[in-house]
Design an enzyme around this catalytic site. Structure first.
Site, mmCIF file in Angstrom:
data_model
loop_
_atom_site.group_PDB
_atom_site.id
_atom_site.type_symbol
_atom_site.label_atom_id
_atom_site.label_comp_id
_atom_site.label_asym_id
_atom_site.label_seq_id
_atom_site.Cartn_x
_atom_site.Cartn_y
_atom_site.Cartn_z
ATOM 1 N N HIS A 125 0.817 -1.229 0.000
ATOM 2 C CA HIS A 125 0.000 0.000 0.000
ATOM 3 C C HIS A 125 0.848 1.274 0.000
ATOM 4 O O HIS A 125 0.311 2.367 -0.179
ATOM 5 C CB HIS A 125 -0.937 0.031 1.217
ATOM 6 C CG HIS A 125 -2.003 -1.020 1.190
ATOM 7 N ND1 HIS A 125 -2.876 -1.161 0.135
ATOM 8 C CD2 HIS A 125 -2.325 -1.994 2.082
ATOM 9 C CE1 HIS A 125 -3.699 -2.182 0.381
ATOM 10 N NE2 HIS A 125 -3.377 -2.701 1.553
ATOM 11 N N ASP A 162 -2.717 -10.582 -2.520
ATOM 12 C CA ASP A 162 -3.281 -10.071 -1.266
ATOM 13 C C ASP A 162 -4.727 -9.651 -1.553
ATOM 14 O O ASP A 162 -5.048 -9.215 -2.664
ATOM 15 C CB ASP A 162 -2.465 -8.867 -0.787
ATOM 16 C CG ASP A 162 -2.857 -8.379 0.592
ATOM 17 O OD1 ASP A 162 -2.154 -8.697 1.557
ATOM 18 O OD2 ASP A 162 -3.895 -7.665 0.697
ATOM 19 N N HIS A 164 -6.318 -7.174 -0.638
ATOM 20 C CA HIS A 164 -6.444 -5.736 -0.887
ATOM 21 C C HIS A 164 -5.632 -5.365 -2.133
ATOM 22 O O HIS A 164 -4.574 -5.939 -2.386
ATOM 23 C CB HIS A 164 -5.927 -4.938 0.315
ATOM 24 C CG HIS A 164 -6.613 -5.281 1.593
ATOM 25 N ND1 HIS A 164 -6.101 -6.196 2.496
ATOM 26 C CD2 HIS A 164 -7.795 -4.856 2.101
ATOM 27 C CE1 HIS A 164 -6.933 -6.313 3.524
ATOM 28 N NE2 HIS A 164 -7.970 -5.520 3.307
ATOM 29 N N ASP A 245 -4.596 -12.835 3.141
ATOM 30 C CA ASP A 245 -5.855 -12.378 3.719
ATOM 31 C C ASP A 245 -7.064 -12.615 2.807
ATOM 32 O O ASP A 245 -8.181 -12.222 3.155
ATOM 33 C CB ASP A 245 -5.774 -10.900 4.152
ATOM 34 C CG ASP A 245 -5.064 -10.021 3.137
ATOM 35 O OD1 ASP A 245 -4.765 -10.507 2.026
ATOM 36 O OD2 ASP A 245 -4.800 -8.839 3.458
#
Ligand code: ZN
Length: 308
Positions: A125, A162, A164, A245
């Site tokens: 991120h 991931d 996200h 995740d």
């Protein structure tokens, strides 16, 4: 396969406060999983401290200085709503960078066939000038740039499963066709980026999934979008942003993957690496917040890296 694991005790000293999902116990879960009999031949290396030069290839100097000056002498400090730093955070992040670049060195020199970096804080991120989403420095992006600048590789592919979207990695390589960024992620979900029509310079491949999607949709995204793009791109190095995740047990999202899906995707990417770049593959831990899911997913992933 000679698979090397990069780790360091400092990764568990990056404190984020009670109740924070990106917590030191994640490192304990990964370490315990990799203590199993199946991993006795894993080549274990302590992560060196990374160089500022490597970081400056992705983040400007004033940003790095800002992160360094944010670190408190004691206690915790909030960088944004969900990104927290503590006294050892900068050193931990430096070792995360060092692990990522050392893994690239190891794989390119042939000291190992592939590598897994079990570090925190995660990185995907972190944008050029913004720390966010638990991330300070973008380890995957820094690893890609290191492969190009220090080893003269041309094309690097980063595949990010991931749950996200890796907005930071996309930001850094948005207009750079020498790095392909491919991502499966739940959408809508934090950080909000990652739509199919975000394609950069033709080098960004976003394959968003919907809440509730499981193995079939995930594998179909790989088969129909990501693998063909990687085949055409023909990378000189494959980097995985390996967040776990998207596992069905994870508390932060609602994809329904199992560890078998991470095993499958690992094998697919190893096959691409075999075909295009003598198997050179570096995998970096990103998210994964249910400790059991993190342990079984890491087990499946690293076992596949070791056996091919
Ligand atoms: Zn994540």
């Amino acid at each position: 396969m000679r698979t090397r694991l990069y780790h360091h005790p400092i990764f568990a000293e990056h404190l984020t406060g009670a109740g924070h999902p990106e917590r030191p116990e994640r490192m304990g879960a990964v370490a315990a999983a990799l203590e199993a009999e199946a991993f006795q031949h894993l080549d274990r290396a302590e992560a060196p401290e990374g160089s500022l030069e490597a970081i400056y290839r992705c983040h400007p100097e004033d940003y790095v200085r800002k992160v360094a000056t944010t670190i408190p002498d004691e206690g915790l400090k909030r960088v944004d709503n969900d990104t927290v730093v503590s006294p050892k955070s900068f050193t931990a992040a430096l070792h995360g960078v060092g692990a990522a670049t050392a893994a690239v060195d190891g794989v390119i020199s042939g000291d190992c066939d592939n590598a897994f970096v079990a570090a925190r804080p995660p990185g995907h991120h972190a944008e050029r000038k913004t720390a966010m989403g638990f991330c300070l420095f973008n380890n995957a992006a820094i690893a890609a740039r290191h492969a190009q600048s220090a080893h003269g590789l041309g094309r690097v592919a980063i595949i990010d499963w991931d749950v996200h979207h890796g907005n930071g990695t996309q930001d850094i390589f948005w207009s750079d066709p020498s790095v392909m960024y491919c991502s499966t992620h739940q959408m809508p979900l934090y950080p909000g980026t990652g739509a199919r029509d975000e394609t950069g310079n033709g080098n960004i491949v976003n394959a968003p999934l919907s809440a509730g999607d499981g193995s079939d949709a995930f594998r179909d995204a790989f088969r129909s979008r990501i693998m063909p793009a990687l085949n055409d791109f023909h990378p000189d190095l494959v980097i995985i942003s390996a967040g776990f995740d998207a596992h069905h047990r994870d508390p932060l999202a609602n994809l329904m993957l199992t560890e078998a899906d991470f095993d499958w995707a690992t094998a697919e990417l190893m096959e691409i690496a075999d075909r295009t770049c003598e198997g050179r593959l570096v995998s970096l831990l990103e998210g994964g917040y249910d400790l059991h899911a993190l342990a079984v997913s890491t087990t499946a992933h690293v076992k596949r890296l070791m056996t091919g």
